[in-house]
Design a protein around this motif. Structure first.
Motif, PDB file in Angstrom:
ATOM      1  N   ASN A 140     -54.981  61.404  -3.296  1.00 58.82           N
ATOM      2  CA  ASN A 140     -55.070  60.292  -2.339  1.00 58.82           C
ATOM      3  C   ASN A 140     -55.606  59.034  -3.017  1.00 58.82           C
ATOM      4  O   ASN A 140     -55.178  57.918  -2.705  1.00 58.82           O
ATOM      5  CB  ASN A 140     -55.967  60.670  -1.157  1.00 58.82           C
ATOM      6  N   GLU A 141     -56.543  59.205  -3.963  1.00 56.74           N
ATOM      7  CA  GLU A 141     -57.125  58.046  -4.669  1.00 56.74           C
ATOM      8  C   GLU A 141     -56.062  57.376  -5.545  1.00 56.74           C
ATOM      9  O   GLU A 141     -55.955  56.151  -5.584  1.00 56.74           O
ATOM     10  CB  GLU A 141     -58.310  58.469  -5.564  1.00 56.74           C
ATOM     11  N   GLU A 142     -55.255  58.212  -6.231  1.00 53.26           N
ATOM     12  CA  GLU A 142     -54.192  57.640  -7.081  1.00 53.26           C
ATOM     13  C   GLU A 142     -53.163  56.898  -6.217  1.00 53.26           C
ATOM     14  O   GLU A 142     -52.668  55.835  -6.584  1.00 53.26           O
ATOM     15  CB  GLU A 142     -53.471  58.754  -7.854  1.00 53.26           C
ATOM     16  N   ASP A 149     -51.938  48.269  -6.596  1.00 55.22           N
ATOM     17  CA  ASP A 149     -51.416  47.609  -7.790  1.00 55.22           C
ATOM     18  C   ASP A 149     -49.973  47.146  -7.645  1.00 55.22           C
ATOM     19  O   ASP A 149     -49.581  46.147  -8.238  1.00 55.22           O
ATOM     20  CB  ASP A 149     -51.502  48.553  -9.004  1.00 55.22           C
ATOM     21  N   THR A 150     -49.162  47.917  -6.910  1.00 53.00           N
ATOM     22  CA  THR A 150     -47.719  47.611  -6.932  1.00 53.00           C
ATOM     23  C   THR A 150     -47.130  47.350  -5.545  1.00 53.00           C
ATOM     24  O   THR A 150     -45.988  46.929  -5.443  1.00 53.00           O
ATOM     25  CB  THR A 150     -46.918  48.773  -7.569  1.00 53.00           C
ATOM     26  N   GLY A 151     -47.866  47.651  -4.481  1.00 51.57           N
ATOM     27  CA  GLY A 151     -47.362  47.409  -3.122  1.00 51.57           C
ATOM     28  C   GLY A 151     -46.503  48.537  -2.573  1.00 51.57           C
ATOM     29  O   GLY A 151     -46.117  48.500  -1.401  1.00 51.57           O
ATOM     30  N   TRP A 307     -40.173  47.486  -8.500  1.00 47.23           N
ATOM     31  CA  TRP A 307     -39.653  48.826  -8.854  1.00 47.23           C
ATOM     32  C   TRP A 307     -40.199  49.254 -10.215  1.00 47.23           C
ATOM     33  O   TRP A 307     -40.699  50.366 -10.383  1.00 47.23           O
ATOM     34  CB  TRP A 307     -38.119  48.781  -8.871  1.00 47.23           C
ATOM     35  N   ARG A 308     -40.105  48.358 -11.189  1.00 45.81           N
ATOM     36  CA  ARG A 308     -40.535  48.692 -12.554  1.00 45.81           C
ATOM     37  C   ARG A 308     -42.025  49.027 -12.571  1.00 45.81           C
ATOM     38  O   ARG A 308     -42.456  49.971 -13.208  1.00 45.81           O
ATOM     39  CB  ARG A 308     -40.219  47.538 -13.513  1.00 45.81           C
ATOM     40  N   ALA A 313     -46.323  52.958 -12.869  1.00 46.49           N
ATOM     41  CA  ALA A 313     -47.638  53.396 -12.367  1.00 46.49           C
ATOM     42  C   ALA A 313     -47.679  54.908 -12.156  1.00 46.49           C
ATOM     43  O   ALA A 313     -48.752  55.509 -12.139  1.00 46.49           O
ATOM     44  CB  ALA A 313     -47.955  52.684 -11.059  1.00 46.49           C
ATOM     45  N   GLN A 314     -46.512  55.540 -11.980  1.00 50.46           N
ATOM     46  CA  GLN A 314     -46.477  56.992 -11.781  1.00 50.46           C
ATOM     47  C   GLN A 314     -45.961  57.710 -13.033  1.00 50.46           C
ATOM     48  O   GLN A 314     -45.414  58.811 -12.942  1.00 50.46           O
ATOM     49  CB  GLN A 314     -45.662  57.326 -10.532  1.00 50.46           C
TER      50      GLN A 314
END
Ligand code: URA
Length: 429
Positions: A140-142, A149-151, A307-308, A313-314
């Protein structure tokens, strides 16, 4: 612990077409999650619900009881409004992929908890996992960090979210009780309400490739879900959309990622672009976000930037080459003329047989498997021109995949297209 009810009383009440009381519903969901109500008892109750239905109060209470079986997520620390979309699933339905970063580019936050595919419809997580390095499981934190960070974040729903639904859905799958509207609506909406979004747009598919092939049933499902969302304080919209023909020109995991990236780059098939923009506008409007128009965010590259960032981020590499299947087979048009129909269900089953989908939970899918369509209904095709390219890592799969494609397409000289409009109905809650 002394139990408040006996499961048999509740089963017989529904069998005899009586309404279940709020305490009965709360207890049966809680006791089933705790293992006090046995699978065979819940199976009987589910079948009684399928046959005799539930009224709106019962559905609402059943949904709440499922939400209360687990955690409820909270995004109040974000400085953006949250909006999400749920599709009931269809062939070639990759809309979530361009849509989540697009809405982020327009100023929203999209906490998209997705699932894996089962049967002929694909799952968003299977599609995203064809991107080298991309990770579906986040804490959940991630999840909160990626959203900040990315929306936008697309990830697997954790075990803590509506655990009653996980147990019930697996049971419905093996007891022929998936199709009941009260059970479908409560299953979908319990997860979406627990996910904590403040606005939700539903894309309820209808037509041969959809789970609700009858438009009247799709409309009833959409209205039931909109009401559940409104009761829970969500801003709701629903579109009933066509799934008689596959969406876009690809069905299969990596193939669909490639097409989604084309949409984010300002190209892509017109039906995918149109539906992505329509749903993005609904999400933005429902959430009350004042920002860029989605059509502009696709053109100016900002959706692609999001998208990028979201993929990176994942752990994914947005520049890595996507997997390609080892074997290809081209299906050619038998005669010249206008393509009048293309059966979504047949294309979906064929892609599934090529290895793009799974037949039981936990099975591996092939990232590169699936079908590319070279022409769609309304287009003219010459005899001998490529109609489909089939992709798989295992050539023996071609035979059964080709078998189901037989009769999937009609090509008629001067023919008239016979298909549903893209949007059949819009419901606002
Ligand atoms: N998807 C769900 O999550 N639940 C259903 O019951 C049907 C589709």
């Amino acid at each position: 612990m002394i139990e408040k009810f006996a499961a048999v009383e509740i089963i017989s009440a529904k069998r005899d077409r009586n309404e279940l009381t709020d305490p009965q519903i709360d207890w049966v969901i809680d006791a089933y999650t705790r293992g006090v109500v046995a699978d065979e008892q819940m199976s009987a109750l589910l079948m009684a619900i399928l046959l005799n239905g539930m009224n709106s109060r019962e559905i609402s209470r059943w949904t709440n009881a499922m939400i209360n079986s687990g955690e409820r997520m909270n995004w109040s620390s974000l400085d953006r409004k949250t909006a999400d979309k749920h599709s009931t699933g269809g062939v070639g339905d990759k809309i979530t992929l361009p849509l989540a970063p697009l809405v982020a580019a327009c100023g929203g936050a999209v906490p998209q908890l997705s699932g894996r595919g089962l049967g002929h419809t694909g799952g968003t997580l299977d599609k995203m996992e064809s991107i080298p390095g991309w990770r579906a499981s986040l804490s959940n934190e991630e999840m909160l960090q990626v959203l900040k960070d990315t929306g936008a974040v697309i990830c697997a729903a954790g075990a803590g979210l509506a655990p009653a639904d996980k147990k019930l859905y697996a049971l419905r799958d093996v007891t022929a009780t998936v199709e009941a509207i009260p059970l479908i609506a409560s299953s979908i909406m319990s997860k979406k309400i627990a996910e904590g979004t403040s606005a939700l747009v539903l894309d309820v598919k209808t037509g041969s490739g959809a789970f609700m092939s009858d438009p009247k049933k799709a409309s009833e499902l959409a209205r039931t879900m909109v009401q559940l969302g409104v009761d829970a304080g969500l801003k709701m919209r629903a579109l009933v959309t066509a799934m008689d023909v596959p969406l876009g020109l690809t069905a299969g995991n990596a193939l669909e990622v490639r097409e989604s990236v084309e949409v984010l780059a300002g190209g892509g098939p017109s039906d995918v672009v149109e539906l992505t923009i329509l749903l993005a506008r609904e999400m933005i409007d429902a959430a009350g976000i004042i920002g860029k128009d989605p059509a502009d965010a696709l053109k100016d590259g900002s959706a692609m930037d999001h998208w990028r960032r979201m993929v990176t981020a994942q752990g994914g590499d947005p520049d890595a080459a996507l997997p390609v299947a080892k074997e290809q087979h081209i299906v050619k048009a038998a005669n010249s003329g206008i393509i009048t129909t293309m059966d979504a269900m047949k294309v979906g089953v064929s892609a599934w047989r090529l290895g793009a989908g799974r037949s039981k939970q936990g099975e591996q899918v092939q990232a590169g498997a699936g079908i590319e369509m070279h022409a769609k209904p309304g287009e003219y095709i010459e005899a001998g021109a490529p109609l489909f390219t089939l992709h798989t890592d295992e050539a023996p799969r071609f035979e059964r995949a080709l078998e189901v494609l037989d009769g999937a397409v009609s090509i008629v000289e001067n023919g008239k297209v016979d298909r549903l409009p893209l949007v059949l109905e819009r419901i606002e809650g």
